[in-house]
Design a protein around this motif. Structure first.
Motif, PDB file in Angstrom:
ATOM      1  N   SER A   1      44.771  31.298  36.046  1.00  0.00           N
ATOM      2  CA  SER A   1      45.476  31.717  37.243  1.00  0.00           C
ATOM      3  C   SER A   1      44.710  32.760  38.067  1.00  0.00           C
ATOM      4  N   SER A   2      43.726  33.462  37.507  1.00  0.00           N
ATOM      5  CA  SER A   2      43.013  34.485  38.287  1.00  0.00           C
ATOM      6  C   SER A   2      41.934  33.839  39.161  1.00  0.00           C
ATOM      7  N   GLY A   3      42.310  32.816  39.930  1.00  0.00           N
ATOM      8  CA  GLY A   3      41.346  32.061  40.731  1.00  0.00           C
ATOM      9  C   GLY A   3      40.762  32.873  41.875  1.00  0.00           C
ATOM     10  N   GLY A   4      41.609  33.656  42.541  1.00  0.00           N
ATOM     11  CA  GLY A   4      41.108  34.476  43.647  1.00  0.00           C
ATOM     12  C   GLY A   4      40.129  35.531  43.137  1.00  0.00           C
ATOM     13  N   SER A   5      40.429  36.105  41.982  1.00  0.00           N
ATOM     14  CA  SER A   5      39.551  37.118  41.392  1.00  0.00           C
ATOM     15  C   SER A   5      38.179  36.512  41.082  1.00  0.00           C
ATOM     16  N   ALA A   6      38.189  35.328  40.459  1.00  0.00           N
ATOM     17  CA  ALA A   6      36.932  34.684  40.073  1.00  0.00           C
ATOM     18  C   ALA A   6      36.119  34.309  41.308  1.00  0.00           C
ATOM     19  N   SER A   7      36.804  33.742  42.301  1.00  0.00           N
ATOM     20  CA  SER A   7      36.134  33.325  43.533  1.00  0.00           C
ATOM     21  C   SER A   7      35.528  34.539  44.238  1.00  0.00           C
ATOM     22  N   ALA A   8      36.284  35.629  44.319  1.00  0.00           N
ATOM     23  CA  ALA A   8      35.830  36.829  45.025  1.00  0.00           C
ATOM     24  C   ALA A   8      34.620  37.463  44.335  1.00  0.00           C
TER      25      ALA A   8
ATOM     26  N   ARG B   1      39.539  33.967  31.363  1.00  0.00           N
ATOM     27  CA  ARG B   1      38.334  33.352  30.802  1.00  0.00           C
ATOM     28  C   ARG B   1      38.014  31.998  31.430  1.00  0.00           C
ATOM     29  N   GLN B   2      39.040  31.174  31.719  1.00  0.00           N
ATOM     30  CA  GLN B   2      38.771  29.858  32.316  1.00  0.00           C
ATOM     31  C   GLN B   2      38.213  29.997  33.730  1.00  0.00           C
ATOM     32  N   PRO B   3      38.824  30.803  34.624  1.00  0.00           N
ATOM     33  CA  PRO B   3      38.219  30.965  35.960  1.00  0.00           C
ATOM     34  C   PRO B   3      36.826  31.612  35.915  1.00  0.00           C
ATOM     35  N   ALA B   4      36.606  32.530  34.984  1.00  0.00           N
ATOM     36  CA  ALA B   4      35.270  33.125  34.865  1.00  0.00           C
ATOM     37  C   ALA B   4      34.260  32.015  34.539  1.00  0.00           C
ATOM     38  N   ALA B   5      34.619  31.142  33.605  1.00  0.00           N
ATOM     39  CA  ALA B   5      33.706  30.063  33.213  1.00  0.00           C
ATOM     40  C   ALA B   5      33.438  29.106  34.377  1.00  0.00           C
ATOM     41  N   PHE B   6      34.458  28.865  35.207  1.00  0.00           N
ATOM     42  CA  PHE B   6      34.327  27.934  36.333  1.00  0.00           C
ATOM     43  C   PHE B   6      33.478  28.504  37.474  1.00  0.00           C
ATOM     44  N   THR B   7      33.244  29.806  37.463  1.00  0.00           N
ATOM     45  CA  THR B   7      32.562  30.429  38.607  1.00  0.00           C
ATOM     46  C   THR B   7      31.282  31.170  38.208  1.00  0.00           C
ATOM     47  N   GLY B   8      30.838  31.019  36.964  1.00  0.00           N
ATOM     48  CA  GLY B   8      29.600  31.677  36.547  1.00  0.00           C
ATOM     49  C   GLY B   8      29.722  33.187  36.460  1.00  0.00           C
ATOM     50  N   THR B   9      30.921  33.673  36.142  1.00  0.00           N
ATOM     51  CA  THR B   9      31.133  35.118  36.034  1.00  0.00           C
ATOM     52  C   THR B   9      31.606  35.461  34.617  1.00  0.00           C
ATOM     53  N   VAL B  10      31.768  36.753  34.363  1.00  0.00           N
ATOM     54  CA  VAL B  10      32.169  37.224  33.040  1.00  0.00           C
ATOM     55  C   VAL B  10      33.639  37.635  33.081  1.00  0.00           C
ATOM     56  N   GLY B  11      34.419  37.207  32.095  1.00  0.00           N
ATOM     57  CA  GLY B  11      35.834  37.584  32.043  1.00  0.00           C
ATOM     58  C   GLY B  11      36.214  38.028  30.647  1.00  0.00           C
TER      59      GLY B  11
END
Lengths: 95, 494
Positions: free
Chosen positions: B158-165, B184-194
């Motif tokens: 659900s933290s899609g906006g955070s990951a995108s930003a 963790r899932q949005p981090a993985a989808f955007t090449g970031t660390v969660g």
């Protein structure tokens, strides 16, 4: 376990969410998909397992039973859709 | 002035601020400008430039005063819309909280604020954190800055906006929350660390509640070092959350040595799913190889109750949600439906909730209502809590046998297209298959970007640690990050 339309209507009522009659069959279908998925839990023998209540056993902290907050009526009511004379206003509850 | 200040990491910005090479005001203005050019990403739901510039100025004064300013002082951040922020819209991406401006600040955002961090705005998310694609938001979709072809991809949820930003450098880092994998899932989808900390590390006070026994806030950052810095600033005991742990928060950054010699890394066989894409399988083996090369011992392990985690989650989370969301009744805050002549209080509740909640939220509230209703409580809810105990025991046994951390894929696929048909809600739930066990057991978990798939989309691996040992977990993640050398960034199209 299959959810029929009456059960779907009863659950919607319990949840206090208005669902139109036309939408009940689809809702019952979705419930059945989710409950079918959950059904796998019945495969396990859990008779001797204590239900998990907390992640780490921790004794809840205690504090003296005294008033620590208050006198914030205006802030409490600040976001109310309908506040009057220092109260939350709602439709008539008691006839 | 340094160029592209918005692309800095927290650690880089902190060091530059102390050397006087930049100011918080410059960092903040760079991020605000990046945000204004990025409306196509839908990542920021409420922009707060005035607050940001005011706090940046205060941070600069504090840094100039030569008092020992905290690491987060002057760092511009995005705050997930789930966190209540005083006087600023905080609506959990739901229509039912339209117009709600809290009179108080969540403990986590208050701690960041007190440390001098700068809030740039409130970030998009799935409604009430219920979703894995950021498609259930009242604000519309958040979009992944990573793209292949023309179709927009999900940043996850659900933290899609955070990951995108974070991935698009609209902020240096962001807050997220994780109930079943939502950091963790949005981090993985955007090449970031969660990082999802151990349950109880971050206070839940002032964070809109979804499933209280699972919810945990955490940092979403560009690097593992940043997760260590920001994570520590978010954690700590809070008397206002009775489940918050009264334990000292170590200096995680000081624990990042990269030395993992002799550490035992478990590879759970149950996470090898049928139909898992080959790219994920390969990445997982490569990750294990990297940790082995760094001196860790790789050990095959078994977590036998893994397959029951998702079904148990989809009893417990909706049950707790149905109870938590009972407060949205149109009386104290948020939306109230227009009533017809003769409507009483029940009609007010039913109409308000029908208008205010989106379809996924309604579905989960009603499933939760059903599993808690008379006659079903034992068959569903109590049974799920017992299964949860078994899942937790699986982990305890593995840790007792000497395993330090567990390596798994973070997600069963790379980011998928927005708007794909999900007529079966269960299909979307499978996104959380690798992450949800961690919430049920209350453990810390971190997603680290490790590689790209054949199409060039980022993929992440998850490390799971022992309870309260985020420092050790972050150090293993740091070793993995260093070995993987993931530096790819999305090409700018927005």
């Amino acid at each position: 376990m299959s959810i029929d339309i009456e059960t779907a209507a009863r659950v919607a009522k319990l949840a206090r969410i208005k669902v139109e009659d036309d939408d009940l069959p689809a809702l019952a279908g979705e419930f059945n998909a989710i409950l079918g998925f959950i059904e796998q839990l019945q495969e396990l023998d859990v008779d001797d397992v204590e239900p998990m209540t907390s992640v780490t056993p921790m004794r809840l902290k205690r504090r003296p039973d005294e008033v620590t907050d208050g006198h914030q009526q205006a802030r409490v009511l600040a976001n109310a859709p309908d506040a009057r004379e220092g109260f939350f206003a709602v439709p008539k509850v008691v006839e | 002035m340094m160029s592209d200040l918005n692309t800095l990491t927290i650690a880089e910005a902190r060091d530059a601020l102390r050397k006087g090479e930049t100011t918080s005001a410059d960092l903040t203005e760079a991020c605000l400008a990046a945000i204004d050019r990025a409306d196509a990403l839908g990542a920021v739901a409420h922009k707060t430039p005035e607050i940001a510039l005011e706090r940046a100025k205060a941070a600069d004064d504090r840094l100039k005063a030569r008092e020992e300013a905290p690491a987060m002082c002057g760092i511009p951040l995005g705050i997930k819309d789930l966190f209540c922020t005083e006087g600023v819209p905080s609506q959990a991406a739901s229509r039912i909280l339209e117009g709600f401006r809290p009179e108080y600040e969540s403990t986590v955002s208050a701690k960041l604020k007190a440390a001098g961090a700068v809030m740039l705005g409130k970030l998009n998310m799935d409604e009430f954190a219920m979703g894995s694609s950021n498609e259930t938001s009242v604000y519309g979709n958040a979009v992944n800055p990573w793209k292949v072809g023309d179709a927009p991809l999900t940043p996850g949820g659900s933290s899609g906006g955070s990951a995108s930003a974070v991935a698009a450098d609209l902020c240096l880092a962001a807050t997220g929350t994780d109930t079943g994998g939502s950091i963790r899932q949005p981090a993985a989808f955007t090449g970031t660390v969660g990082l999802k900390p151990t349950y109880g590390r971050c206070s839940r006070w002032g964070i809109v509640a979804f499933a209280s026994s699972l919810d945990q806030a955490g940092p979403m950052t560009k690097t593992v070092r940043d997760a260590a810095i920001m994570g520590a600033a978010m954690m700590g005991h809070d008397a206002k959350d009775s489940t918050s742990a009264d334990m000292p928060v170590p200096d995680f950054e000081a624990m990042l040595t990269g030395d993992i010699r002799g550490k035992v890394i478990g590879i759970p066989k149950e996470y090898r799913m049928d139909g898992m894409p080959e790219a994920i399988e390969t990445l997982w083996s490569q990750g294990a190889e990297m940790l082995k090369d760094a001196g860790a011992e790789i050990r095959d392990i078994s977590l036998p109750h893994t397959k029951y985690a998702l079904p148990a989650y989809y009893v417990i989370a909706p049950a707790e949600a149905s109870s938590n969301l009972a407060r949205y009744d149109g009386v104290r805050f948020g939306h109230r439906a227009q009533l017809a002549q003769g409507d009483g209080i029940t009609e007010m509740y039913e109409k308000t909730r029908a208008e205010g909640f989106g379809d996924e939220v309604k579905r989960r509230v009603m499933v939760g209502t059903y599993v808690l209703s008379a006659g079903f409580y034992d068959a569903y809810y109590n049974r799920a809590r017992k299964v949860r105990a078994l899942i937790k025991r699986d982990f305890e046994e593995v840790f007792a046998a000497g395993v330090d951390s567990i390596l798994t894929p973070a997600t069963p696929s790379a980011a998928f297209e927005l708007g794909r048909d999900v007529s079966d809600p269960v299909e979307m739930y499978l996104n959380d298959v690798f992450t949800v066990t961690v919430n049920l057991a209350g453990l810390p978990g971190i997603s680290v970007p490790v590689g790209l798939d054949a199409k060039g989309l980022p993929l992440g691996l998850q490390l799971i640690g022992r309870p309260w040992e985020e420092g050790d977990l972050l150090n293993t993640a740091y070793a993995l990050e260093s070995a993987a050398g993931f530096v790819a960034k999305p090409s700018k199209w927005w």
